[in-house]
Scaffold this motif. Structure first.
Motif, PDB file in Angstrom:
ATOM      1  N   GLY A   1      56.360  48.119  48.664  1.00  0.00           N
ATOM      2  CA  GLY A   1      55.308  47.064  48.058  1.00  0.00           C
ATOM      3  C   GLY A   1      55.401  46.003  48.034  1.00  0.00           C
ATOM      4  N   LEU A   2      56.166  45.458  49.169  1.00  0.00           N
ATOM      5  CA  LEU A   2      55.872  43.761  49.913  1.00  0.00           C
ATOM      6  C   LEU A   2      54.946  43.534  50.261  1.00  0.00           C
ATOM      7  CD1 LEU A   2      57.105  41.173  50.321  1.00  0.00           C
ATOM      8  CD2 LEU A   2      58.436  41.887  51.988  1.00  0.00           C
ATOM      9  N   ILE A   3      53.964  45.359  51.696  1.00  0.00           N
ATOM     10  CA  ILE A   3      53.229  44.752  51.930  1.00  0.00           C
ATOM     11  C   ILE A   3      51.382  45.300  51.318  1.00  0.00           C
ATOM     12  CG2 ILE A   3      52.324  46.377  53.749  1.00  0.00           C
ATOM     13  CD1 ILE A   3      54.830  46.892  54.600  1.00  0.00           C
ATOM     14  N   TRP A   4      51.737  45.711  50.465  1.00  0.00           N
ATOM     15  CA  TRP A   4      51.115  46.319  49.106  1.00  0.00           C
ATOM     16  C   TRP A   4      50.317  44.649  49.091  1.00  0.00           C
ATOM     17  CZ3 TRP A   4      46.781  48.861  48.804  1.00  0.00           C
ATOM     18  CH2 TRP A   4      47.414  50.515  49.510  1.00  0.00           C
ATOM     19  N   TRP A   5      51.449  43.716  48.119  1.00  0.00           N
ATOM     20  CA  TRP A   5      51.684  42.949  47.304  1.00  0.00           C
ATOM     21  C   TRP A   5      50.670  41.386  48.778  1.00  0.00           C
ATOM     22  CZ3 TRP A   5      51.157  41.590  43.219  1.00  0.00           C
ATOM     23  CH2 TRP A   5      51.575  42.014  41.667  1.00  0.00           C
ATOM     24  N   SER A   6      50.999  41.536  49.648  1.00  0.00           N
ATOM     25  CA  SER A   6      50.814  40.609  50.718  1.00  0.00           C
ATOM     26  C   SER A   6      49.187  41.280  51.035  1.00  0.00           C
ATOM     27  CB  SER A   6      51.481  40.486  52.093  1.00  0.00           C
ATOM     28  OG  SER A   6      52.705  40.991  52.068  1.00  0.00           O
ATOM     29  N   LEU A   7      48.254  42.214  51.221  1.00  0.00           N
ATOM     30  CA  LEU A   7      47.449  42.383  51.259  1.00  0.00           C
ATOM     31  C   LEU A   7      46.598  41.799  49.650  1.00  0.00           C
ATOM     32  CD1 LEU A   7      47.385  46.007  52.214  1.00  0.00           C
ATOM     33  CD2 LEU A   7      47.048  44.348  54.012  1.00  0.00           C
ATOM     34  N   ILE A   8      47.091  41.993  48.836  1.00  0.00           N
ATOM     35  CA  ILE A   8      46.429  41.586  47.597  1.00  0.00           C
ATOM     36  C   ILE A   8      46.539  40.080  47.697  1.00  0.00           C
ATOM     37  CG2 ILE A   8      46.634  41.208  44.790  1.00  0.00           C
ATOM     38  CD1 ILE A   8      48.153  44.407  44.857  1.00  0.00           C
ATOM     39  N   LEU A   9      47.496  39.630  48.110  1.00  0.00           N
ATOM     40  CA  LEU A   9      47.247  38.016  48.534  1.00  0.00           C
ATOM     41  C   LEU A   9      46.459  37.713  49.186  1.00  0.00           C
ATOM     42  CD1 LEU A   9      48.643  35.104  47.861  1.00  0.00           C
ATOM     43  CD2 LEU A   9      50.030  35.349  49.116  1.00  0.00           C
ATOM     44  N   ILE A  10      46.106  38.171  50.719  1.00  0.00           N
ATOM     45  CA  ILE A  10      45.132  38.065  51.430  1.00  0.00           C
ATOM     46  C   ILE A  10      44.076  37.839  50.871  1.00  0.00           C
ATOM     47  CG2 ILE A  10      44.662  38.485  53.869  1.00  0.00           C
ATOM     48  CD1 ILE A  10      47.597  39.702  54.901  1.00  0.00           C
ATOM     49  N   VAL A  11      43.464  38.883  49.825  1.00  0.00           N
ATOM     50  CA  VAL A  11      41.934  39.067  49.860  1.00  0.00           C
ATOM     51  C   VAL A  11      41.746  38.216  48.834  1.00  0.00           C
ATOM     52  CG1 VAL A  11      40.835  40.835  48.366  1.00  0.00           C
ATOM     53  CG2 VAL A  11      42.524  42.417  50.140  1.00  0.00           C
ATOM     54  N   PHE A  12      42.965  37.892  47.888  1.00  0.00           N
ATOM     55  CA  PHE A  12      42.731  37.119  46.568  1.00  0.00           C
ATOM     56  C   PHE A  12      42.236  35.669  47.581  1.00  0.00           C
ATOM     57  CE2 PHE A  12      44.249  32.969  44.315  1.00  0.00           C
ATOM     58  CZ  PHE A  12      43.263  33.986  43.071  1.00  0.00           C
ATOM     59  N   VAL A  13      43.183  35.474  49.166  1.00  0.00           N
ATOM     60  CA  VAL A  13      42.877  33.663  49.555  1.00  0.00           C
ATOM     61  C   VAL A  13      41.616  33.802  49.626  1.00  0.00           C
ATOM     62  CG1 VAL A  13      43.698  32.506  51.589  1.00  0.00           C
ATOM     63  CG2 VAL A  13      44.728  33.177  49.508  1.00  0.00           C
ATOM     64  N   LEU A  14      41.295  35.743  50.780  1.00  0.00           N
ATOM     65  CA  LEU A  14      39.791  35.459  50.730  1.00  0.00           C
ATOM     66  C   LEU A  14      38.453  35.105  50.465  1.00  0.00           C
ATOM     67  CD1 LEU A  14      40.238  38.212  53.705  1.00  0.00           C
ATOM     68  CD2 LEU A  14      40.064  35.612  54.038  1.00  0.00           C
ATOM     69  N   VAL A  15      38.746  36.241  48.704  1.00  0.00           N
ATOM     70  CA  VAL A  15      37.883  34.650  48.256  1.00  0.00           C
ATOM     71  C   VAL A  15      37.768  34.556  47.919  1.00  0.00           C
ATOM     72  CG1 VAL A  15      37.411  35.992  45.169  1.00  0.00           C
ATOM     73  CG2 VAL A  15      37.926  37.771  47.030  1.00  0.00           C
ATOM     74  N   LEU A  16      38.983  33.312  47.601  1.00  0.00           N
ATOM     75  CA  LEU A  16      38.715  32.242  46.645  1.00  0.00           C
ATOM     76  C   LEU A  16      37.755  30.969  48.134  1.00  0.00           C
ATOM     77  CD1 LEU A  16      42.057  31.649  45.533  1.00  0.00           C
ATOM     78  CD2 LEU A  16      39.999  31.056  44.859  1.00  0.00           C
ATOM     79  N   PHE A  17      38.196  31.759  49.513  1.00  0.00           N
ATOM     80  CA  PHE A  17      37.691  30.801  50.554  1.00  0.00           C
ATOM     81  C   PHE A  17      35.694  31.223  50.660  1.00  0.00           C
ATOM     82  CE2 PHE A  17      36.507  30.529  54.553  1.00  0.00           C
ATOM     83  CZ  PHE A  17      36.643  29.676  55.135  1.00  0.00           C
ATOM     84  N   LYS A  18      36.044  32.735  50.134  1.00  0.00           N
ATOM     85  CA  LYS A  18      34.350  32.850  50.473  1.00  0.00           C
ATOM     86  C   LYS A  18      33.530  32.197  49.084  1.00  0.00           C
ATOM     87  CE  LYS A  18      30.712  35.778  51.091  1.00  0.00           C
ATOM     88  NZ  LYS A  18      30.112  35.572  52.166  1.00  0.00           N
ATOM     89  N   PHE A  19      34.342  31.404  48.262  1.00  0.00           N
ATOM     90  CA  PHE A  19      33.559  31.786  46.790  1.00  0.00           C
ATOM     91  C   PHE A  19      33.946  29.578  46.638  1.00  0.00           C
ATOM     92  CE2 PHE A  19      33.624  35.738  46.819  1.00  0.00           C
ATOM     93  CZ  PHE A  19      31.486  36.549  45.591  1.00  0.00           C
ATOM     94  N   ASN A  20      34.526  29.651  47.720  1.00  0.00           N
ATOM     95  CA  ASN A  20      34.858  27.759  47.452  1.00  0.00           C
ATOM     96  C   ASN A  20      33.979  26.701  47.186  1.00  0.00           C
ATOM     97  OD1 ASN A  20      36.687  25.563  47.811  1.00  0.00           O
ATOM     98  ND2 ASN A  20      36.085  25.082  49.349  1.00  0.00           N
TER      99      ASN A  20
END
Length: 310
Positions: free
Chosen positions: A157-176
């Motif tokens: 579960g921790l790994i999945w939540w970490s992956l979701i957080l990483i994807v979220f940060v990447l999306v924010l960076f992409k559309f900053n």
């Protein structure tokens, strides 16, 4: 009409709380619950309502302070009246979103729509900060006394939540750039207040006092019923309950409040019927305390379609 509600996800989300409440009553039984309800006296009910009205009055003072800091000319009685209307609307809508109906009553005095939104968001942030602070204390208290949080035995579960957080940060960076372009006007509007340190501290103190009064009512009613519970634990636990009732699956906290109180009472080996009774009394107090707002709303109604647009 029936078909529209059948496919309305909001309707089904609101129904979850009612379904949960019906299930709890079915499991526990009305008879035992009513015996517990009868432990409270009429005088205790009146005192509890007075406590709630004092707390709401304090919150209306805070809203006036915040509104004035944004250049919104809001005076005492008007702030009190509109706040009570917003309180009524908030508690008949999921997530208390009806509270934003306050803007419709002061729209002619708003420098801009964004300023109006910002004033209400600031007002709600004080509540949220207080809720989170006391909820954090509650988690610490319950962890020390009951070890409610268990360390994970596996880390999937921790790994999945970490992956979701990483994807979220990447999306924010992409559309900053696009995101900053959209939120910049809102940030400017939100920061256009002149609260300052002293008025911010004053608003925070008013929030804490009002919250202590509102959630302390649970303790007062439990004491009036003769429930032998650790009142520190009950008081802190109700703040977690307050956060849970913000979920868009309940109206007036029905279902969620009862379940939360049963969990708290079970930790202290107390009967579930007392938890349900306490919840029902609090529900009754809510309904009575909203009467001024309901009357003022009836005398000065707004178009609910406009509320949906907000």
């Amino acid at each position: 009409m029936i078909r529209r509600y059948f496919f309305d996800i909001n309707f089904w989300l609101k129904s979850l709380g009612l379904i949960l409440f019906a299930y709890l009553i079915h499991r526990i039984g009305w008879e035992q619950t009513l015996v517990s309800v009868n432990k409270i006296s009429f005088i205790n009910i009146c005192v509890a309502i007075l406590i709630l009205w004092i707390a709401f009055y304090l919150k209306s003072l805070r809203w006036r302070i915040i509104s004035n800091s944004y250049g919104i000319p809001l005076v005492g009685y008007k702030a009190f009246k509109i706040f009570f209307i917003g309180l009524f609307l908030a508690n008949i809508t999921p997530g208390k979103l009806g509270d934003f109906g306050r803007l419709l009553y002061i729209k002619d005095h708003l420098p801009s729509q964004k300023i109006g939104w910002s004033s209400l968001i600031m007002d709600r942030l004080f509540d949220l900060f207080c809720l989170l602070f006391f909820s954090f204390l509650a988690l610490i208290y319950y962890q020390i006394n009951f070890r409610v949080l268990k360390y994970p035995t596996e880390y999937k579960g921790l790994i999945w939540w970490s992956l979701i957080l990483i994807v979220f940060v990447l999306v924010l960076f992409k559309f900053n750039h696009q995101i900053r372009k959209v939120i910049k006007p809102w940030v400017l509007a939100f920061n256009s207040h002149n609260l300052g340190f002293l008025r911010s501290l004053q608003s925070l103190m008013i929030t804490c006092i009002s919250m202590v009064l509102i959630y302390g009512v649970f303790n007062y009613i439990a004491w009036s019923m003769g429930v032998e519970i650790d009142h520190v634990g009950l008081f802190l636990g109700t703040f977690i309950l307050g956060i849970l009732t913000l979920l868009p699956i309940t109206v007036l906290g029905i279902g969620v409040r009862e379940t939360s109180l049963i969990v708290i009472f079970k930790l202290y080996n107390l009967p579930a019927e007392d938890a349900i009774a306490l919840s029902l009394i609090i529900f009754l107090l809510q309904l009575i305390s909203f009467i001024p707002g309901a009357i003022w709303f009836y005398l000065s109604p707004i178009n609910l379609k406009d509320l949906r647009k907000i």
